[in-house]
Design an enzyme around this catalytic site. Structure first.
Site, short mmCIF file in Angstrom:
data_model
loop_
_atom_site.label_atom_id
_atom_site.label_comp_id
_atom_site.label_asym_id
_atom_site.label_seq_id
_atom_site.Cartn_x
_atom_site.Cartn_y
_atom_site.Cartn_z
N LYS A 277 0.82 -1.21 0.00
CA LYS A 277 0.00 0.00 0.00
C LYS A 277 0.86 1.26 0.00
CE LYS A 277 -3.84 -0.43 2.13
NZ LYS A 277 -4.29 -1.05 3.37
N ARG B 158 -3.67 2.61 8.42
CA ARG B 158 -3.92 1.37 7.67
C ARG B 158 -2.71 0.45 7.68
NH1 ARG B 158 -7.76 2.41 3.28
NH2 ARG B 158 -8.68 4.43 3.67
N GLY C 268 -8.25 -8.05 4.11
CA GLY C 268 -9.09 -8.08 5.32
C GLY C 268 -8.45 -8.73 6.52
N MET D 108 -5.79 -7.70 8.32
CA MET D 108 -5.27 -6.82 9.36
C MET D 108 -6.16 -5.59 9.48
SD MET D 108 -1.25 -7.29 8.98
CE MET D 108 -1.30 -6.76 7.32
N ARG E 131 -3.15 -1.55 -6.36
CA ARG E 131 -2.25 -2.70 -6.26
C ARG E 131 -2.58 -3.66 -7.40
NH1 ARG E 131 -5.36 -5.17 -0.98
NH2 ARG E 131 -7.33 -5.29 -2.06
N HIS F 225 -15.30 -9.59 0.99
CA HIS F 225 -14.24 -10.45 1.53
C HIS F 225 -14.28 -11.84 0.91
CE1 HIS F 225 -12.72 -13.32 4.58
NE2 HIS F 225 -11.70 -12.49 4.55
N ARG G 225 4.40 -47.90 -18.32
CA ARG G 225 4.63 -48.99 -17.36
C ARG G 225 3.94 -50.24 -17.92
NH1 ARG G 225 3.62 -44.48 -13.40
NH2 ARG G 225 5.28 -44.51 -11.82
N ARG H 103 9.04 -49.18 -20.48
CA ARG H 103 9.84 -49.78 -19.42
C ARG H 103 9.54 -51.27 -19.35
NH1 ARG H 103 8.94 -47.65 -13.42
NH2 ARG H 103 7.07 -48.93 -13.55
N GLU I 211 17.25 -44.65 -10.44
CA GLU I 211 16.35 -44.54 -9.28
C GLU I 211 16.94 -45.17 -8.03
OE1 GLU I 211 12.58 -46.39 -10.29
OE2 GLU I 211 13.55 -47.88 -11.54
N SER J 22 16.52 -41.93 -17.34
CA SER J 22 15.29 -41.27 -16.87
C SER J 22 15.25 -41.44 -15.36
CB SER J 22 14.06 -41.92 -17.52
OG SER J 22 12.91 -41.31 -16.99
N GLY K 74 13.90 -41.95 -11.92
CA GLY K 74 12.71 -42.44 -11.23
C GLY K 74 12.77 -41.88 -9.82
N THR K 75 12.26 -40.65 -9.69
CA THR K 75 12.46 -39.96 -8.39
C THR K 75 11.55 -40.50 -7.30
OG1 THR K 75 11.13 -38.25 -9.43
CG2 THR K 75 13.48 -37.78 -9.15
N ASN K 76 10.56 -41.33 -7.66
CA ASN K 76 9.77 -41.96 -6.60
C ASN K 76 10.66 -42.93 -5.83
OD1 ASN K 76 7.64 -40.67 -7.85
ND2 ASN K 76 7.01 -42.49 -8.99
N ASP K 77 11.31 -43.81 -6.58
CA ASP K 77 12.20 -44.76 -5.91
C ASP K 77 13.47 -44.08 -5.40
OD1 ASP K 77 11.15 -47.41 -5.70
OD2 ASP K 77 11.05 -47.45 -7.88
N CYS L 189 10.75 -39.26 -14.80
CA CYS L 189 9.40 -39.80 -14.95
C CYS L 189 8.76 -40.12 -13.59
CB CYS L 189 9.40 -41.02 -15.86
SG CYS L 189 10.36 -42.38 -15.23
N TYR M 200 13.87 -33.44 -20.65
CA TYR M 200 12.40 -33.44 -20.55
C TYR M 200 11.94 -33.85 -19.16
CZ TYR M 200 12.55 -38.56 -20.90
OH TYR M 200 12.79 -39.88 -20.66
C1 PEP Z 1 9.96 -43.98 -10.00
O1 PEP Z 1 10.43 -44.77 -9.20
O2 PEP Z 1 10.09 -42.76 -9.90
C2 PEP Z 1 9.17 -44.48 -11.14
C3 PEP Z 1 8.75 -43.66 -12.07
O3 PEP Z 1 8.83 -45.79 -11.14
P1 PEP Z 1 7.68 -46.43 -10.26
O4 PEP Z 1 6.93 -45.34 -9.62
O5 PEP Z 1 6.88 -47.23 -11.20
O6 PEP Z 1 8.47 -47.25 -9.32
MG MG Z 2 10.56 -46.86 -9.76
#
Ligand code: PEP
Ligand code: MG
Length: 918
Positions: free
Chosen positions: A30, A100, A109, A111, A367, A485, A592, A651, A779, A798, A800-803, A865, A885
């Site tokens: 403000k 103010r 709203g 404060m 604003r 509000h 998969r 895969r 992974e 690639s 595999g960030t889950n594992d 992935c 990617y």
């Molecule tokens: C992973 O591990 O990130 C993955 C893509 O494989 P999944 O989830 O099938 O184990």
């Molecule tokens: Mg995996």
């Protein structure tokens, strides 16, 4: 945090301000924008801003101000007095001020604001003599007492009165009593003598309820109000709002003290709130609301339903109300000119507050305006076309979550058409929502905790309702306009919301509302269309929206022109692949294979797969694999066809095989008979597959090593499918991906199978080559650390960030739910590492893998992935570490495209800054 300085007070007024728009950190949004408006020559009542550093110091030093503050305020106040030609607290020509809050980020709203500071029994008489308008002066005095006793003397003092016993309610009830006694309906019908008498009643009441007299000294009033604003920064509702919005506590708020101008001086005075474009649709016309003879709070608080500012902004609900354009054409013209000038200056849609005092226009605030997703997309596109902003700026203007709103459900239009509308209101938040009715924010939170979907129905909302509004699927209010509000908050969140449905009559006590002859009780289902403002009884079906919206498509094209990262999708069926193409996926980052054994039409292939798993000899297994082959091939072919011309990463089978073994007795019997063995023998084979820790057991590449014929069948299916497509003139590009590898030798082992089958299929089809790649998932931490070796064989990586997250943290991805909530609550972890990449450690592993992999193979294609591939912060990280990617589920593809574009724009800024430094 800005560097501490000794200048705590910044003056603005006349033609010059000490601050400017870029000083938001210090002056709050403000304060910074008021200064900017002064600097570009707009009519702004003079004032000064006390910086956010004072707020921080106040909390650090046991609520004491820095020593220099008092002196600096005196100097600034003197400048304000000079500019306005009036003196604060003067008995002849008094100046009044508003006090103010103003944080760096807008917190609608949350404060406090106190108006008419400086009025007492002496200054008010002087003001009456000056204005000749006793009614207005007494009304202002009454408002001051009501607001100040509530905000400063009660809330800021930490007093928590019992329900209904707050000083504000008690004063309101005195006002009500007086109206009853005089036999009038509206406040405006009370005479100035009535109000004068009411002021004395108010003062008595304040003393009685709070045990102290209302302060008469104007300076005491001002400092009390300043402290109350600082106090409100640590108020419960401001704290919970900051938590939702991730605003750090350390930012603090600034306080702006500004000369009062009055919208309640009579019929030639007014106040309003407006947007330079329609914030609900993004349409390019001046949009706003106004009220005659009112102060700002009346518009925002939803106490009176405001009028439309101009003719174009009228809807069927407001068509009968007079616009400012018609009521005060000259002032409107001036405001309209200012609106255009502001948009040109800021290159964005703004929301402004203005007051007209006896025909003269003043700007009180501007604003960058909050907007919903569809509006954000439309405005970004339009402003780009109007050459107001560049492509890169347009891309930055839309938050990933806002884009998500465009993909939000709407009520099935076919059903909606044939359903009776029970109420109508203003469309304040987009999309459709359905849920069970509750009438309080507390109930909304409690019901949501029980897993229920609720619609919060209120006369109007206030900041106390914030948690309930968050918990609700949608909000419906009986009063208030598009700037109330509820509307502001819902728009900011992109939540379905309808305001000002005036025909609903709520009975809070008995928990029901009526509209016409319909009664809706607590717990009844209700469906809202927040884009149209229509309300229906019952639970109507929802459908996904907007992929076909032309604005959405055009905006996505803009993103595509800016981004460097490619965006692929995780899809396992030809149908998913086709849908993902429509969302703009440029190939498949993860198919998969095992998913074709679940879902639609999977019964036969699943049965054969189970036979394969429960085979005990190679011959048995090969016979089952041969049976399975045509199903696998047909799915791969359909998918590559849907993604023609793009890479399809397939895969090889990953999960531990026992996951596919049936548990039902009848299914086991069918299998036993098909394999020609007894049920006991089958049970015995099934038991042998049992593992104690299957996630780290016989899965991924390990299956391919022990059962090479399983890999062989899959590879054969892929190459035959590709060969047939090539013969049909298509451009398949399979990328065979080996999962859960930890050693290059595993990749080598599988690569040999791929090479052998490849040669056979080329020969069989008389083809010189079938374009393809063979690579691996990364992974397991060991794979990251040995990426240089992995890349000797693997032609792509690639992540595999889950594992990788599971193995890096040692947290089971399936069992984290048991302790994660406490980890987040106790701030052991900043966020769920399975949602957003943990850049500190998992991200480091990724960086190492990228560096080492490309040291061996400089053109190594690398993607991601895991689920993180569709999460905006993680996408940005992937851009920054040089991935080619990201791949994510089809519905997240647009979000990833936007996040990738924004990462590219941020990257450009970093490069520019670095170049400047040099
Ligand atoms: C992973 O591990 O990130 C993955 C893509 O494989 P999944 O989830 O099938 O184990
Ligand atoms: Mg995996």
């Amino acid at each position: 945090m800005a560097k501490a300085s000794n200048k705590y007070v910044f003056y603005f007024g006349g033609k010059r301000a000490e601050g400017k728009a870029t000083m938001k950190e210090l002056l709050g949004g403000k304060g910074a924008n008021l200064a900017e408006m002064v600097n570009i020559g707009l009519p702004v009542p003079a004032g000064f801003t006390i910086t956010t550093e004072v707020c921080t110091a106040y909390y650090k030093n046991k609520k004491k101000y820095p020593g220099e503050l008092d002196g600096q305020v005196k100097i600034a106040l003197a400048k304000v007095e000079k500019e306005m030609g009036a003196k604060f607290g003067d008995s002849k020509n008094p100046l009044l001020v508003s006090v103010r809050s103003g944080a760096r980020a807008s917190m609608p709203g949350m404060m406090e604001t106190i108006l008419n500071v400086g009025l007492n029994n002496v200054t008010r008489e002087a003001l009456i003599a000056k204005t000749g308008n006793p009614r207005f002066v007494y009304d202002s005095h009454r408002r001051l007492i009501q607001m100040y006793s509530d905000v400063v003397m009660e809330k800021a003092a930490g007093i928590e009165p019992a329900e209904g016993k707050g000083v504000r309610q008690q004063l309101e009830s005195e006002l009500h009593k007086m109206k009853v006694a005089r036999g009038v309906q509206n406040d405006t019908e009370l005479t100035s003598d009535d109000l004068k008498e009411l002021i004395e009643i108010y003062k008595e009441k304040v003393k009685e309820v709070l045990g102290k007299p209302f302060p008469e000294n104007p300076l005491e009033q001002m400092w009390g109000a300043v402290a109350a604003v600082f106090q409100s920064w640590m108020g419960r509702r401001a704290i919970s709002y900051r938590k939702f919005e991730n605003i750090p506590d350390e930012w603090g708020t600034a306080v702006t003290v500004q000369s009062m101008v009055f919208g309640n001086m009579g019929e030639s005075s007014a106040t309003g709130v407006a947007f330079t474009r329609n914030p609900a649709t993004g349409e390019n016309y001046f949009y706003g609301e106004w009220l005659t003879n009112a102060q700002g709070e009346d518009v925002v608080a939803g106490i009176r339903t405001p009028f439309p500012i101009n003719e174009v902004g009228k809807s069927e609900h407001t068509a009968h109300l007079q616009s400012l354009e018609v009521a005060m054409p000259a002032t409107y013209k001036d405001l309209h000119r200012i609106q255009r000038l502001l948009e040109k200056h800021y290159h964005d849609m703004l929301d402004v507050e203005f007051t007209i005092q006896e025909g003269k226009l003043y700007m009180l605030q501007c604003r960058v305006g909050k907007r919903n997703g569809p509006a954000a997309v439309k405005m970004a596109l339009d402003m780009y076309k109007e050459k107001l902003i560049t492509k890169e700026e347009a891309v930055i203007r839309v938050q990933p979550a806002q884009l998500d709103e465009l993909l939000h459900p709407i009520i099935d239009p076919k059903i909606e058409k044939t359903t009776t509308i029970i109420a109508k209101g203003l469309p304040a938040g987009p999309g459709g929502a359905t849920g069970q009715v509750v009438f309080s924010a507390v109930d909304a939170v409690a019901w949501e905790k029980e897993g229920k979907k609720v619609i919060l129905v209120r006369e109007e909302t206030n900041p106390e309702d914030i948690e309930g509004m968050r918990a609700a699927q949608a909000i419906l209010t009986g009063r208030g306009g598009m700037t109330s509000h509820a509307a502001l908050v819902a728009r900011g969140w992109g939540k379905c919301c309808i305001v000002g449905a005036g025909k609903i009559k709520i009975q809070y006590h008995d928990k029901y509302f009526t509209v016409g002859d319909v009664t809706v009780k607590e717990g009844d289902w209700l469906t809202l269309n927040g884009s149209k403002g229509t309300v229906y009884q019952g639970e109507l079906p929802m459908i996904k929206a907007a992929e076909e919206n032309p604005d959405f498509q055009a905006f996505m094209k803009l993103c595509d022109a800016v981004r460097k990262l490619k965006v692929r999708t995780n899809a396992d069926t030809p149908e998913d692949a086709a849908r993902a193409r429509a969302f703009g996926a440029e190939g498949i980052g993860l198919f998969r294979t095992e998913h074709m054994f679940y879902g639609l039409n999977s019964e036969v292939p699943l049965f054969i797969l189970r036979k394969m798993i429960l085979s005990s000899t190679v011959e048995e297994r090969i016979s089952a694999l041969n049976e399975l082959f045509p199903y696998v091939k047909s799915d791969m072919k359909g998918t590559m066809e849907a993604m023609d011309g793009f890479g399809v990463t397939i895969r090889t089978i990953d999960p531990p095989l026992h996951e596919f073994v049936p548990t039902r007795q009848d299914e086991r019997e069918k299998l036993a008979s098909s394999l020609g063995i007894s049920i006991e023998a089958l049970n015995d084979r099934a038991d042998k597959l049992h593992e104690n820790n299957p996630m780290m057991g016989h899965r991924g590449v390990r299956l391919g090593i022990t059962y090479p014929e399983v890999t062989e069948m899959q590879v054969r299916a892929i190459f035959e499918a590709a060969a047939e497509l090539l013969q049909d003139g298509k451009k398949p590009f399979p990328e065979i991906m080996i999962p859960v590898t930890c050693s290059v030798n595993e990749v080598k082992n599988q690569y040999e199978i791929v090479s052998k089958v490849y040669a056979e299929i080329c020969e069989k089809f008389g083809l010189k080559k079938i374009p393809h790649l063979t690579g691996t998932m990364i992974e397991i931490p060991r794979a990251c650390l040995t990426a240089n070796k992995m890349a000797e064989v693997a032609q792509f990586f690639s992540f595999g960030t889950n594992d990788l997250t599971q193995m890096g943290f040692g947290f089971s991805r399936d069992d984290i739910g048991g302790f994660l909530p406490e980890y987040l609550e106790k701030k052991i972890l900043p966020e769920d590492p399975f949602q957003s990449i943990d850049q500190e450690a998992i991200g480091e592993l990724m960086k190492i893998a990228v560096e080492r992999g490309r040291a061996t193979r400089p053109d190594l294609k690398i993607g991601i992935c895991g689920e993180h591939g569709g999460e905006p912060k993680s996408v940005e990280f992937c851009h920054n570490i040089g991935l080619n990617y990201v791949s994510c589920s089809p519905f997240r593809v647009p979000i990833a495209r936007l996040a990738a574009a924004q990462a590219a724009v941020k990257g450009m800024k970093v490069v520019k800054k670095a170049a400047k430094k040099k």
